[in-house]
Design an enzyme around this catalytic site. Structure first.
Site, PDB file in Angstrom:
ATOM      1  N   ASP A   1       9.017 -31.853 -51.815  1.00 54.04           N
ATOM      2  CA  ASP A   1       8.604 -32.402 -50.524  1.00 54.04           C
ATOM      3  C   ASP A   1       8.864 -33.900 -50.564  1.00 54.04           C
ATOM      4  O   ASP A   1       8.728 -34.542 -51.606  1.00 54.04           O
ATOM      5  CB  ASP A   1       7.125 -32.144 -50.270  1.00 54.04           C
TER       6      ASP A   1
ATOM      7  N   ASP B   1      10.421 -27.082 -44.068  1.00 55.71           N
ATOM      8  CA  ASP B   1       9.138 -27.039 -43.363  1.00 55.71           C
ATOM      9  C   ASP B   1       9.303 -27.396 -41.884  1.00 55.71           C
ATOM     10  O   ASP B   1       8.656 -26.806 -41.010  1.00 55.71           O
ATOM     11  CB  ASP B   1       8.135 -28.000 -44.002  1.00 55.71           C
TER      12      ASP B   1
END
Length: 164
Positions: free
Chosen positions: A120, A135
């Protein structure tokens, strides 16, 4: 040459996975782990993080022997549900939304299977979580799916004959 609907959707899935994986490779190569690079000072930065769980780090603290099979099964179940929704609809926006969800799910699934978690890196300063391209695709696709399904249900309800 005109592409069939399925080929166009496959391209959306493939481009989503490619964008996700390419961005993660770039972050792993260019930003040291847990370091931060400002993109728009005070608003947006890239922060290299590793998430063993799913959204909002759910299941991250679960033992790996349980976490990995559970997350793979949840991902595959979500993908099957998405494909089922897409197959039952003729709405082109539902198909595109589903392709975004599938591409994002495949991007994160690939990361999870290879690395045991996902990279991330996108941090919007007014949002408390760090996320990635997959995402974003899942969120946009999922929101569009829900909106189109609600809109389609409302339209069918309006068109239904009444027997009053």
């Amino acid at each position: 040459m005109k592409l069939s609907r399925n080929r166009r959707l496959a391209i959306v899935v493939a481009l989503t996975v490619a964008a996700d994986w390419a961005s993660k490779v770039a972050v792993r190569r260019e930003i040291p782990f847990e370091a931060e690079r400002d993109v728009v000072e005070g608003w947006l930065s890239f922060q290299h993080h590793f998430n063993k769980g799913i959204a909002f780090s759910w299941f991250a603290d679960m033992p790996s022997s349980w976490r990995m099979p559970l997350l793979v099964l949840l991902t595959l179940g979500g993908m099957l549900a998405t494909v089922s929704i897409m197959r039952q609809s003729r709405d082109r926006w539902i198909h595109v939304a589903g392709a975004l969800v599938l591409g994002g799910a495949l991007g994160n699934l690939g990361d999870r299977l290879v690395d045991g978690g996902v990279t991330d890196f996108i941090f919007v300063h007014f949002f408390p979580y760090i996320f990635n391209v997959a995402d974003i695709a899942i969120s946009i696709g999922g929101a569009l799916l829900v909106l189109r399904m609600i809109f389609d249900t409302a339209r069918r309800d309006e068109a239904a004959p009444t027997h009053a």
